[in-house]
Design a protein around this motif. Sequence first.
Motif, PDB file in Angstrom:
ATOM      1  N   PRO A 206       0.836  -1.217   0.000  1.00  0.00           N
ATOM      2  CA  PRO A 206       0.000   0.000   0.000  1.00  0.00           C
ATOM      3  C   PRO A 206       0.864   1.257   0.000  1.00  0.00           C
ATOM      4  N   ARG A 207       0.349   2.317  -0.658  1.00  0.00           N
ATOM      5  CA  ARG A 207       0.998   3.620  -0.648  1.00  0.00           C
ATOM      6  C   ARG A 207       0.065   4.633   0.013  1.00  0.00           C
ATOM      7  N   THR A 208       0.647   5.620   0.639  1.00  0.00           N
ATOM      8  CA  THR A 208      -0.134   6.586   1.405  1.00  0.00           C
ATOM      9  C   THR A 208      -1.159   7.321   0.551  1.00  0.00           C
ATOM     10  N   ASP A 209      -0.765   7.773  -0.676  1.00  0.00           N
ATOM     11  CA  ASP A 209      -1.666   8.571  -1.518  1.00  0.00           C
ATOM     12  C   ASP A 209      -2.413   7.742  -2.554  1.00  0.00           C
ATOM     13  N   GLU A 210      -2.315   6.428  -2.451  1.00  0.00           N
ATOM     14  CA  GLU A 210      -2.872   5.561  -3.488  1.00  0.00           C
ATOM     15  C   GLU A 210      -4.394   5.612  -3.523  1.00  0.00           C
ATOM     16  N   GLU A 211      -5.034   5.660  -2.400  1.00  0.00           N
ATOM     17  CA  GLU A 211      -6.501   5.622  -2.351  1.00  0.00           C
ATOM     18  C   GLU A 211      -7.128   6.787  -3.114  1.00  0.00           C
ATOM     19  N   ASP A 212      -6.607   7.995  -2.918  1.00  0.00           N
ATOM     20  CA  ASP A 212      -7.169   9.155  -3.611  1.00  0.00           C
ATOM     21  C   ASP A 212      -7.031   9.018  -5.126  1.00  0.00           C
ATOM     22  N   GLU A 213      -5.867   8.537  -5.563  1.00  0.00           N
ATOM     23  CA  GLU A 213      -5.647   8.356  -7.000  1.00  0.00           C
ATOM     24  C   GLU A 213      -6.630   7.338  -7.579  1.00  0.00           C
ATOM     25  N   LEU A 214      -6.830   6.237  -6.851  1.00  0.00           N
ATOM     26  CA  LEU A 214      -7.736   5.189  -7.334  1.00  0.00           C
ATOM     27  C   LEU A 214      -9.181   5.687  -7.376  1.00  0.00           C
ATOM     28  N   ARG A 215      -9.587   6.425  -6.360  1.00  0.00           N
ATOM     29  CA  ARG A 215     -10.967   6.916  -6.342  1.00  0.00           C
ATOM     30  C   ARG A 215     -11.211   7.890  -7.508  1.00  0.00           C
ATOM     31  N   GLN A 216     -10.223   8.758  -7.770  1.00  0.00           N
ATOM     32  CA  GLN A 216     -10.375   9.684  -8.898  1.00  0.00           C
ATOM     33  C   GLN A 216     -10.467   8.924 -10.224  1.00  0.00           C
ATOM     34  N   GLU A 217      -9.616   7.919 -10.380  1.00  0.00           N
ATOM     35  CA  GLU A 217      -9.655   7.141 -11.628  1.00  0.00           C
ATOM     36  C   GLU A 217     -10.968   6.377 -11.750  1.00  0.00           C
ATOM     37  N   ARG A 218     -11.434   5.814 -10.635  1.00  0.00           N
ATOM     38  CA  ARG A 218     -12.716   5.089 -10.671  1.00  0.00           C
ATOM     39  C   ARG A 218     -13.850   6.019 -11.054  1.00  0.00           C
ATOM     40  N   ASN A 219     -13.816   7.221 -10.568  1.00  0.00           N
ATOM     41  CA  ASN A 219     -14.861   8.190 -10.889  1.00  0.00           C
ATOM     42  C   ASN A 219     -14.858   8.528 -12.381  1.00  0.00           C
ATOM     43  N   ASN A 223     -17.858   7.373 -15.152  1.00  0.00           N
ATOM     44  CA  ASN A 223     -18.604   8.451 -15.812  1.00  0.00           C
ATOM     45  C   ASN A 223     -18.000   8.798 -17.170  1.00  0.00           C
ATOM     46  N   ALA A 224     -17.347   7.814 -17.799  1.00  0.00           N
ATOM     47  CA  ALA A 224     -16.639   8.064 -19.062  1.00  0.00           C
ATOM     48  C   ALA A 224     -17.570   8.605 -20.144  1.00  0.00           C
ATOM     49  N   GLU A 225     -18.758   8.041 -20.294  1.00  0.00           N
ATOM     50  CA  GLU A 225     -19.676   8.454 -21.363  1.00  0.00           C
ATOM     51  C   GLU A 225     -20.107   9.905 -21.177  1.00  0.00           C
ATOM     52  N   LYS A 226     -20.489  10.267 -19.967  1.00  0.00           N
ATOM     53  CA  LYS A 226     -20.932  11.623 -19.689  1.00  0.00           C
ATOM     54  C   LYS A 226     -19.773  12.599 -19.853  1.00  0.00           C
ATOM     55  N   ILE A 227     -18.568  12.187 -19.386  1.00  0.00           N
ATOM     56  CA  ILE A 227     -17.380  13.044 -19.502  1.00  0.00           C
ATOM     57  C   ILE A 227     -17.062  13.321 -20.968  1.00  0.00           C
ATOM     58  N   ALA A 228     -17.149  12.269 -21.807  1.00  0.00           N
ATOM     59  CA  ALA A 228     -16.863  12.425 -23.236  1.00  0.00           C
ATOM     60  C   ALA A 228     -17.864  13.384 -23.886  1.00  0.00           C
ATOM     61  N   GLU A 229     -19.102  13.258 -23.495  1.00  0.00           N
ATOM     62  CA  GLU A 229     -20.154  14.122 -24.050  1.00  0.00           C
ATOM     63  C   GLU A 229     -19.905  15.587 -23.702  1.00  0.00           C
ATOM     64  N   LEU A 230     -19.575  15.842 -22.445  1.00  0.00           N
ATOM     65  CA  LEU A 230     -19.320  17.217 -22.009  1.00  0.00           C
ATOM     66  C   LEU A 230     -18.055  17.776 -22.638  1.00  0.00           C
ATOM     67  N   ALA A 231     -17.027  16.945 -22.747  1.00  0.00           N
ATOM     68  CA  ALA A 231     -15.774  17.398 -23.370  1.00  0.00           C
ATOM     69  C   ALA A 231     -15.993  17.761 -24.827  1.00  0.00           C
ATOM     70  N   THR A 232     -16.875  16.997 -25.529  1.00  0.00           N
ATOM     71  CA  THR A 232     -17.184  17.276 -26.933  1.00  0.00           C
ATOM     72  C   THR A 232     -17.868  18.634 -27.062  1.00  0.00           C
ATOM     73  N   ASN A 295      -8.400  10.881 -25.250  1.00  0.00           N
ATOM     74  CA  ASN A 295      -7.892   9.859 -24.332  1.00  0.00           C
ATOM     75  C   ASN A 295      -8.961   9.238 -23.448  1.00  0.00           C
ATOM     76  N   ILE A 296     -10.188   9.703 -23.560  1.00  0.00           N
ATOM     77  CA  ILE A 296     -11.257   9.123 -22.737  1.00  0.00           C
ATOM     78  C   ILE A 296     -11.659   7.782 -23.319  1.00  0.00           C
ATOM     79  N   GLU A 297     -11.503   6.755 -22.449  1.00  0.00           N
ATOM     80  CA  GLU A 297     -11.886   5.400 -22.867  1.00  0.00           C
ATOM     81  C   GLU A 297     -12.636   4.739 -21.718  1.00  0.00           C
ATOM     82  N   TYR A 298     -13.551   3.885 -21.992  1.00  0.00           N
ATOM     83  CA  TYR A 298     -14.279   3.116 -20.989  1.00  0.00           C
ATOM     84  C   TYR A 298     -13.757   1.697 -21.014  1.00  0.00           C
ATOM     85  N   GLU A 299     -13.063   1.289 -19.899  1.00  0.00           N
ATOM     86  CA  GLU A 299     -12.496  -0.054 -19.802  1.00  0.00           C
ATOM     87  C   GLU A 299     -13.113  -0.771 -18.606  1.00  0.00           C
ATOM     88  N   PRO A 300     -14.145  -1.586 -18.820  1.00  0.00           N
ATOM     89  CA  PRO A 300     -14.775  -2.317 -17.710  1.00  0.00           C
ATOM     90  C   PRO A 300     -13.777  -3.158 -16.916  1.00  0.00           C
TER      91      PRO A 300
END
Length: 580
Positions: A206-219, A223-232, A295-300
């Motif tokens: 485990p790393r001290t800052d790992e949880e925050d990074e993972l939660r941001q990536e999970r988010n 929400n990849a589809e909505k993010i792509a739509e808004l970015a477009t 670079n937005i991709e949805y990877e289940p």
Amino acid sequence: MLQELRIKDFAIIDELVLILTPGFLVITGETGAGKSILVDAVNLLLGDRSDTSLVRAETDRAVIEGRFLVPGHVQAALQAVLETEGLEGDTPDEVLLTREVRANGRSQSRVNGIACSLNAYREVGGLLVDIHGQGEHLSLLKASQHLYLLDRYAHLEDERAALRELVRELGALRAEINSLLTDEEALARRIDMLQYQVQEIETAEPRTDEEDELRQERNRMANAEKIAELATEVQFALSGDVGETSAVDLLAQAAIVLSKLAKLDPSLEDDYQLAETISMQADELARTIRLYRENIEYEPRRLDQIEERLEILNRLKRKYGGTIDAVLDHAERARAELDQITHSEERLAELRAAEDRLLHRIGQEAGQLSARRQDAGARLTDGIVRELGDLRMQGARFDVQIAQLEDPDGCYVGGRRLAFDGSGIDRVEFYMAANVGEPLRPLVKVASGGEAARIMLALKSVLSHADQIPTLIFDEIDQGIGGRLGTVVGQKLWGLSDTHQVLCVTHLAQLAGFGDAHYRVSKHVENDRTVTRVEHLDDHGRVDELAEMLGAETTAARQSAFDILMLARRAKEGRRIETA
């Protein structure tokens, strides 16, 4: 010292205010007048068990209050107690004790106006007053106190404190040894558990800052589809479709036009610079959004990996602490303990060697302390025997007996191993034979009646400088003592007032004659109720009182009383000249 004593509705005392002075104070009066009631009141003031029968009839409570002036040599010890209990007063040289007993059985103790437990209250009172009566508060007759009295007499408190610190260090070392000597099965189970914990944490990495990074990536993944739509939408707003004029183009065109205007009107130069900056930033923003959108991709599969990793981290936190930092700290401690257990044999050998060194050092310090106690014990014995001789106990013997106990685990003293504690290797007890031909016996088994009073007085006289309690109260110390000896006892008590405030309740005129101040207790009937009054006597009043104590009110008795006062005065003056 006790400066002021206030008593209200206690036994037959309705209300009494007694202002006391330093020196030797005597309290006299007829039997039953209320002298013992005064002592009972002070006992209650010092924390004795409350008795509702002492609440004055037809009142709901009795209140006893004492104001004390604290001498410098007591202030440090007293302040330590007051600070621990949160009972500090306005100044360190004054303390107020208040005890209230209600008719319904409840009582309250206050120090400096602050309510406190009875134990804390008694501890404070015990540093201020010592009452010596018939078998009560005889602190000098407690065997457990003899070693401390001897050390104070010889000024050995600092040496004993240094030894106590060494013993504390040895205790911590032995505790670690005992932890290493735990049974082998328990030790093996502990090793298995520690190895499992360390491996589990190290495998997870485990790393001290790992949880925050993972939660941001999970988010982002969720929400990849909505993010792509808004970015477009943002990209279209900035760049537009192919062949259309975009916001970026319009901002660039505005900057070009402003540059031309600035050439014609220099006052627009700042506006042109601002437009140029906005145009460049808009262009940069358009490129950033375009790259972000690409670079937005949805990877289940990646989303599942993130969820699995977060679950591993949560499991570690549940087991080893609420945070990843706590998990890492636990792993570090487990590794250290595992290393200690793994190398326990080497560590045990180190600890045994350190223990042996400490035992030799403790033995050396304790041996030196014991030798000084032996010397002090001999001096104390001589001093008390002299005092007892003055008190008409010429045949009495006294001895300070210092003994040690063998102990195979004890400290090393001169080729022996002796039991020890924080006070050293000595077991100290005062022994005495009150009469010729009797064997020495423990002091607590010898003293009785008039002998007890004289023994106690001899001890007090010799130990007066060692005894730090500022106020001493003697309740009828003259029991079993005749008038001739009363003069000697009075002179001894007056001598104690060099270092203490001394109060004495007495029936002996010869003793009372040595008082620096004389208080007479009397009983009267007022409004069909019996009340006790206390009067501070002047010289004329003292002569009358001493004459009554001698058993007559004749001219001869008054002359005898006057002679007693004059003899006491000359004896005191002679002592002052001798001391000077």
